[in-house]
Design a protein around this motif. Structure first.
Motif, PDB file in Angstrom:
ATOM      1  N   VAL A  70       0.846  -1.194   0.000  1.00 17.65           N
ATOM      2  CA  VAL A  70       0.000   0.000   0.000  1.00 17.65           C
ATOM      3  C   VAL A  70       0.879   1.242   0.000  1.00 17.65           C
ATOM      4  O   VAL A  70       0.671   2.188  -0.776  1.00 17.65           O
ATOM      5  N   GLU A  71       1.879   1.232   0.859  1.00 16.50           N
ATOM      6  CA  GLU A  71       2.817   2.354   0.939  1.00 16.50           C
ATOM      7  C   GLU A  71       3.576   2.529  -0.370  1.00 16.50           C
ATOM      8  O   GLU A  71       3.743   3.651  -0.861  1.00 16.50           O
ATOM      9  N   LEU A  72       4.024   1.429  -0.958  1.00 19.06           N
ATOM     10  CA  LEU A  72       4.798   1.496  -2.191  1.00 19.06           C
ATOM     11  C   LEU A  72       3.950   2.019  -3.350  1.00 19.06           C
ATOM     12  O   LEU A  72       4.414   2.828  -4.169  1.00 19.06           O
ATOM     13  N   ALA A  73       2.705   1.561  -3.424  1.00 20.66           N
ATOM     14  CA  ALA A  73       1.812   2.028  -4.488  1.00 20.66           C
ATOM     15  C   ALA A  73       1.614   3.536  -4.404  1.00 20.66           C
ATOM     16  O   ALA A  73       1.619   4.237  -5.425  1.00 20.66           O
ATOM     17  N   THR A  74       1.472   4.041  -3.184  1.00 19.11           N
ATOM     18  CA  THR A  74       1.294   5.477  -2.982  1.00 19.11           C
ATOM     19  C   THR A  74       2.558   6.236  -3.366  1.00 19.11           C
ATOM     20  O   THR A  74       2.498   7.276  -4.024  1.00 19.11           O
ATOM     21  N   GLU A  75       3.704   5.691  -2.977  1.00 19.68           N
ATOM     22  CA  GLU A  75       4.986   6.354  -3.251  1.00 19.68           C
ATOM     23  C   GLU A  75       5.265   6.482  -4.742  1.00 19.68           C
ATOM     24  O   GLU A  75       5.701   7.530  -5.219  1.00 19.68           O
ATOM     25  N   GLN A  76       5.009   5.417  -5.509  1.00 23.08           N
ATOM     26  CA  GLN A  76       5.423   5.434  -6.908  1.00 23.08           C
ATOM     27  C   GLN A  76       4.278   5.626  -7.895  1.00 23.08           C
ATOM     28  O   GLN A  76       4.487   5.667  -9.112  1.00 23.08           O
ATOM     29  N   GLY A  77       3.052   5.726  -7.377  1.00 24.75           N
ATOM     30  CA  GLY A  77       1.926   6.002  -8.261  1.00 24.75           C
ATOM     31  C   GLY A  77       1.426   4.796  -9.026  1.00 24.75           C
ATOM     32  O   GLY A  77       0.948   4.925 -10.159  1.00 24.75           O
ATOM     33  N   SER A  78       1.521   3.607  -8.421  1.00 28.05           N
ATOM     34  CA  SER A  78       1.011   2.398  -9.061  1.00 28.05           C
ATOM     35  C   SER A  78      -0.449   2.178  -8.692  1.00 28.05           C
ATOM     36  O   SER A  78      -0.966   2.766  -7.738  1.00 28.05           O
ATOM     37  N   HIS A  79      -1.115   1.345  -9.456  1.00 27.73           N
ATOM     38  CA  HIS A  79      -2.516   1.031  -9.186  1.00 27.73           C
ATOM     39  C   HIS A  79      -2.607   0.142  -7.941  1.00 27.73           C
ATOM     40  O   HIS A  79      -1.763  -0.734  -7.723  1.00 27.73           O
ATOM     41  N   LEU A  80      -3.630   0.342  -7.150  1.00 31.72           N
ATOM     42  CA  LEU A  80      -3.761  -0.384  -5.886  1.00 31.72           C
ATOM     43  C   LEU A  80      -5.189  -0.879  -5.711  1.00 31.72           C
ATOM     44  O   LEU A  80      -6.150  -0.118  -5.871  1.00 31.72           O
ATOM     45  N   PHE A  81      -5.313  -2.169  -5.355  1.00 28.95           N
ATOM     46  CA  PHE A  81      -6.598  -2.746  -4.976  1.00 28.95           C
ATOM     47  C   PHE A  81      -6.407  -3.441  -3.630  1.00 28.95           C
ATOM     48  O   PHE A  81      -5.631  -4.388  -3.524  1.00 28.95           O
ATOM     49  N   GLU A  82      -7.090  -2.942  -2.630  1.00 27.58           N
ATOM     50  CA  GLU A  82      -6.985  -3.532  -1.297  1.00 27.58           C
ATOM     51  C   GLU A  82      -8.005  -4.660  -1.162  1.00 27.58           C
ATOM     52  O   GLU A  82      -9.188  -4.498  -1.491  1.00 27.58           O
ATOM     53  N   ALA A  83      -7.541  -5.793  -0.664  1.00 31.44           N
ATOM     54  CA  ALA A  83      -8.386  -6.975  -0.550  1.00 31.44           C
ATOM     55  C   ALA A  83      -9.114  -6.993   0.793  1.00 31.44           C
ATOM     56  O   ALA A  83      -8.869  -6.171   1.677  1.00 31.44           O
ATOM     57  N   ASP A  84     -10.011  -7.947   0.923  1.00 36.85           N
ATOM     58  CA  ASP A  84     -10.773  -8.132   2.160  1.00 36.85           C
ATOM     59  C   ASP A  84      -9.857  -8.787   3.193  1.00 36.85           C
ATOM     60  O   ASP A  84      -9.500  -9.953   3.073  1.00 36.85           O
ATOM     61  N   GLU A  85      -9.489  -8.031   4.224  1.00 33.57           N
ATOM     62  CA  GLU A  85      -8.533  -8.540   5.206  1.00 33.57           C
ATOM     63  C   GLU A  85      -9.138  -9.600   6.129  1.00 33.57           C
ATOM     64  O   GLU A  85      -8.411 -10.235   6.904  1.00 33.57           O
ATOM     65  N   THR A  86     -10.447  -9.822   6.056  1.00 32.42           N
ATOM     66  CA  THR A  86     -11.067 -10.864   6.876  1.00 32.42           C
ATOM     67  C   THR A  86     -11.108 -12.205   6.150  1.00 32.42           C
ATOM     68  O   THR A  86     -11.799 -13.124   6.574  1.00 32.42           O
TER      69      THR A  86
END
Length: 538
Positions: free
Chosen positions: A183-199
């Motif tokens: 998540v941090e890396l995607a924000t830093e370099q401007g990559s696409h990010l999809f966060e999954a269901d952590e449960t």
């Protein structure tokens, strides 16, 4: 031989038919209201020791609802990639992050490149300039720190730079749990990010972002997969027909389940189900061992200690061609989205019947820790006990490969024994070596499993350490022609692969399990020699 038409329950587009006597188990599950309690996310079902883990791992029962939010943004991103001339998806992921996408890709013929390896040959095949220019890379990791996936990401980044693609950040799509390093890396370099269901745990994540992001970007109709799962869930309360309950009872009925595609549209589901069952049920010295077969008539399908299952997309209930050589004990037929949810539910039910927490994986980290230590301290000093042609032999008193195999398999017919073949090789270029599973299965009464390393460490690796301690282990390694650097790391891919193989050996040797290692000093000649040697066995 079981009658495959003995009992059938169908609902939500899925049918399970079996000749195995599971009536008592099915009635117990239904009368105790277990299906409804699972759907209600009752974390108490698997005992007090499992409750804390289950409380944060039951999101998979309805995660398809949350996954509907992925449909529109993924369609938009796919269109954007198309406008850029990007029409190929490479997936970097291990275990639950790669196995479900691979099934979807193979079933729908999407052509995703699944990179769940540390073999330098496979890495090199994916980072060539011609393919790179039309490639987007999906990096999938729940933790964001999986060593294989992180190494693959670094290799792709360096390869993009090497061919002059400076805007490579936009070609990366990260799939991860909230709060991870990705998540941090995607924000830093401007990559696409999809966060999954952590449960949702990795092996139950087929219908989350982990299964759906790479496949949607490759052209899968994920809305259809979600609808198929939704239809099954609507019928899975336990009232009336409930195919997942029957399947769960079957999985729990015998020590081993063998699984084959029946040739009617579902391709490769066994590899995904293998991880689901092995990691969920292979612990506390017990559990159900899954064995993936090459086809309906493959060697080792049947036995008094196992139940034989075929999987397909039609409703015929029979293997392709109606093979009389391997009539199944259970057939599971229905669309892929329903299959995913049915096997997940069935595994949870089987855990209840066996008395196992299906959500923890207490032994998975052991080989990882050994690998990290070896990477830091160096490979152990191991010398072959014999050399036979293009193969070095370790851990055997025999002087020949056939002798070493014979020595390892002496106890293969003993009660509850199984044979695990683990190949740290290139599963594309070295694919012929996989014939070894069926060759050994023809020569022993024990179940025989096949695993490509390190892929299997995220799958049957849990069963090897935590399941019944009756395994006989054959590890195959090979010389590396051209290595690949891992940027900004002190190891190469060949070094990582060797450390993973050594780390797993240490985990098995600490349990005093029989283990023979065969090292191919020339891979192609060594594979030919190895297959010839096993055919010499009686």
């Amino acid at each position: 031989m079981s009658d495959p038409m003995g009992k059938m329950e169908a609902a939500g587009g899925l049918a399970v038919t079996t000749g195995v006597d599971v009536n008592k188990a099915v009635e117990a599950l239904k009368s105790e209201g277990i299906p409804a309690k699972v759907l209600a996310k009752d974390a108490t079902l698997w005992g007090p020791e499992a409750e804390a883990e289950a409380a944060i791992r039951l999101g998979w029962v309805d995660t398809f609802e949350k996954s509907k939010e992925l449909i529109a943004p993924l369609a938009k991103l796919r269109a954007e990639f198309g406008e850029q001339g990007i029409d190929h998806i490479a997936l970097c992921g291990m275990g639950g992050s790669s196995l479900a996408p691979e099934v979807i890709s193979r079933t729908l013929d999407l052509g995703i490149s699944v990179l769940d390896t540390t073999d330098p040959g496979q890495i090199l095949a994916e980072i060539g300039e011609e393919s790179l220019r039309r490639t987007a890379v999906v990096v999938s990791s729940k933790s964001g720190g999986t060593v294989e996936t992180d190494s693959q990401r670094r290799a792709f980044e360096a390869a993009f730079k090497g061919v002059g693609i400076t805007d490579f950040a936009g070609r990366f799509v990260f799939v991860t749990d909230p709060g991870s390093r990705l998540v941090e890396l995607a924000t830093e370099q401007g990559s696409h990010l999809f966060e999954a269901d952590e449960t949702v745990g990795g092996r139950y994540s087929a219908l989350t972002a982990f299964g759906l992001v790479p496949t949607a970007l490759a052209g899968a109709d994920i809305a259809e997969l979600i609808e198929q799962a939704e239809a099954l869930a609507a019928s899975a309360t336990g009232e009336g027909d409930n195919p997942a309950v029957v399947l769960g009872a079957v999985i729990a009925a015998r020590p081993t389940i063998t699984i084959a595609d029946d040739g009617t549209g579902i391709v490769g589901l066994g590899d995904w189900a293998e991880q689901l069952i092995a990691e969920s049920l292979g612990k506390d010295g017990k559990g159900t061992l899954p064995v993936v077969l090459e086809g309906p008539a493959a060697a080792g399908a049947r036995g008094s200690d196992r139940v034989y299952a075929t999987v397909g997309g039609s409703s015929t209930g029979l293997p392709a061609g109606g093979s009389q050589l391997a009539m199944p004990d259970v057939v599971v037929n229905g669309p892929l989205g329903a299959q995913f949810l049915a096997w997940e539910l069935a595994t949870a039910y089987a855990g209840y019947l066996i008395g196992i927490d299906p959500f923890n994986q207490p032994n998975v980290t052991e080989s990882k820790e050994n690998t990290n230590r070896i990477l830091a301290d160096g490979l152990p000093d191991e010398r072959p006990t014999a050399v036979d042609g293009d193969i070095e032999i370790f851990g055997s008193h025999a002087k020949t490969v056939s002798g070493a195999l014979g020595e390892l398999l002496l106890d293969a017919d003993s009660k509850d024994a199984y044979v695990a073949i683990m190949a740290y090789l290139d599963r594309l270029d070295d694919a012929p070596v996989a014939q070894l599973r069926s060759e050994i299965a023809e020569r022993t009464n024990s179940p025989v499993t096949w695993g490509w390393g390190p892929r299997f460490l995220h799958s049957t690796g849990q069963f090897h350490k935590g399941g019944r301690q009756t395994g006989l282990f054959l590890q195959i390694t090979g010389a590396v022609g051209q290595d690949v650097e891992v940027p900004d790391r002190e190891f190469t891919f060949a070094g990582l692969q060797a450390a993973q193989a050594a780390g797993d050996r240490q985990a098995l040797e600490s349990r005093e399990r029989p283990l023979v290692r065969l090292h191919l000093t020339d891979r192609k000649r060594g594979i030919t020699q190895l297959l010839h040697a096993v055919r010499e066995l009686s």
